[in-house]
Write an enzyme that holds these catalytic residues in place. Structure first.
Site, PDB file in Angstrom:
ATOM      1  CE  LYS A  61      -2.968  -2.461   3.331  1.00  0.00           C
ATOM      2  NZ  LYS A  61      -3.082  -2.244   4.730  1.00  0.00           N
TER       3      LYS A  61
ATOM      4  CG  ASP B 280       6.557   3.015   0.570  1.00  0.00           C
ATOM      5  OD1 ASP B 280       6.720   1.872  -0.132  1.00  0.00           O
ATOM      6  OD2 ASP B 280       5.993   3.128   1.668  1.00  0.00           O
TER       7      ASP B 280
ATOM      8  CG  ASP C  42      14.202  -1.150   4.706  1.00  0.00           C
ATOM      9  OD1 ASP C  42      15.351  -0.732   4.945  1.00  0.00           O
ATOM     10  OD2 ASP C  42      13.413  -1.671   5.541  1.00  0.00           O
TER      11      ASP C  42
ATOM     12  CG  PHE D 173      10.182   3.063  12.603  1.00  0.00           C
ATOM     13  CD1 PHE D 173       9.299   3.319  11.847  1.00  0.00           C
ATOM     14  CD2 PHE D 173      10.502   1.854  13.296  1.00  0.00           C
ATOM     15  CE1 PHE D 173       8.081   2.449  11.318  1.00  0.00           C
ATOM     16  CE2 PHE D 173       9.265   0.809  13.189  1.00  0.00           C
ATOM     17  CZ  PHE D 173       8.250   1.102  12.134  1.00  0.00           C
ATOM     18  CB  VAL D 174      10.992   7.467   7.802  1.00  0.00           C
ATOM     19  CG1 VAL D 174      12.042   8.218   8.005  1.00  0.00           C
ATOM     20  CG2 VAL D 174      11.264   6.333   6.944  1.00  0.00           C
TER      21      VAL D 174
HETATM   22  C1  PRP Z   1       7.305  -1.682   2.305  1.00  0.00           C
HETATM   23  C2  PRP Z   1       7.522  -0.954   0.875  1.00  0.00           C
HETATM   24  C3  PRP Z   1       8.293  -1.905   0.321  1.00  0.00           C
HETATM   25  C4  PRP Z   1       9.063  -2.695   0.981  1.00  0.00           C
HETATM   26  C5  PRP Z   1      10.538  -2.096   1.138  1.00  0.00           C
HETATM   27  O1  PRP Z   1       6.211  -2.378   2.340  1.00  0.00           O
HETATM   28  O2  PRP Z   1       6.282  -0.384   0.678  1.00  0.00           O
HETATM   29  O3  PRP Z   1       7.258  -2.702  -0.607  1.00  0.00           O
HETATM   30  O4  PRP Z   1       8.550  -2.405   2.376  1.00  0.00           O
HETATM   31  O5  PRP Z   1      11.239  -3.270   1.772  1.00  0.00           O
HETATM   32  P1  PRP Z   1      12.562  -4.156   1.262  1.00  0.00           P
HETATM   33  O6  PRP Z   1      13.298  -3.352   0.521  1.00  0.00           O
HETATM   34  O7  PRP Z   1      13.075  -4.486   2.813  1.00  0.00           O
HETATM   35  O8  PRP Z   1      11.882  -5.336   0.800  1.00  0.00           O
HETATM   36  P2  PRP Z   1       5.607  -3.027   3.460  1.00  0.00           P
HETATM   37  O9  PRP Z   1       5.739  -4.467   3.322  1.00  0.00           O
HETATM   38  O10 PRP Z   1       5.840  -2.267   4.761  1.00  0.00           O
HETATM   39  O11 PRP Z   1       4.016  -3.025   3.088  1.00  0.00           O
HETATM   40  P3  PRP Z   1       2.873  -1.381   2.996  1.00  0.00           P
HETATM   41  O12 PRP Z   1       3.436  -0.931   1.639  1.00  0.00           O
HETATM   42  O13 PRP Z   1       1.730  -1.845   2.673  1.00  0.00           O
HETATM   43  O14 PRP Z   1       3.227  -0.611   3.913  1.00  0.00           O
END
Ligand code: PRP
Length: 179
Positions: free
Chosen positions: A43, A100, A103, A152-153
């Site tokens: 999302k 977004d 990581d 932690f953003v």
């Molecule tokens: C976050 C972000 C990426 C992923 C990045 O999603 O949107 O999809 O983590 O992390 P990585 O580089 O360590 O793989 P999340 O799983 O938090 O879900 P969300 O988008 O629904 O918040």
């Protein structure tokens, strides 16, 4: 108020809006004469994607995927589950994945390979935030909004426990909120 849960604001609404507009212009130049397909990874992407799209001046299409990394937080397996796939064929299309945050890179590294198998004409990544300190998998993002330290953003689409996505800026969450 949500703001009380923050240590401080990392990126203001104005800084984000200016940078996102720049990214939109850059994408418009790179994709002149093309009809890119923006693939949002839900999302977290939805706020950034809505703003980015409106700064892109070439005709563009959108689609979304929902993915989930196993063992979120630890992410030891490197496996990613596709919860919702694209609703169209991407063979021969110019695809831009919109995220977004980049990581560990586990999600995007998997997704890039997954979509590359469908033979798009091109495949690039646009991410608002990049946290290189946390990288575990190799990912090459063509468009990066901001490179950020390992805080932690939250905000502007990014959540903690599904909260704070609606903040118009990006803030650093107080450790007392998540520990
Ligand atoms: C976050 C972000 C990426 C992923 C990045 O999603 O949107 O999809 O983590 O992390 P990585 O580089 O360590 O793989 P999340 O799983 O938090 O879900 P969300 O988008 O629904 O918040």
């Amino acid at each position: 108020m949500m703001k009380d849960d923050l240590d401080r604001i990392l990126l203001t609404e104005e800084e984000i809006q200016n940078r996102v507009r720049e990214m939109g212009r850059e994408i418009s130049r790179d994709y002149a004469g093309k009809n890119p397909l923006f693939v949002g990874v839900l999302k977290g992407c939805f706020v950034f994607m809505a703003d980015l799209m409106r700064s892109v001046e070439v005709p563009a299409s959108v689609d979304f995927m929902v993915v989930s990394s196993y063992g979120k937080g630890v992410k030891t397996s490197g496996a990613v589950a596709i919860i919702k796939d694209l609703s169209q064929d991407i063979e021969g299309r110019d695809v831009v994945i919109v995220e977004d945050i980049l990581d560990t890179g586990v999600t995007l590294s998997y997704l890039t390979r997954y979509l590359q198998n469908r033979r798009p004409a091109s495949l690039t990544i646009a991410t608002l935030l990049d946290k290189p300190e946390r990288r575990r998998a190799d990912v090459d993002a063509r468009y990066v909004g901001f490179t950020v330290p390992d805080y932690f953003v939250v905000g502007y689409g990014l959540d903690y426990a599904e909260k704070y996505r609606n903040l118009p800026y990006i803030g650093i969450l107080k450790p007392s909120v998540y520990s």
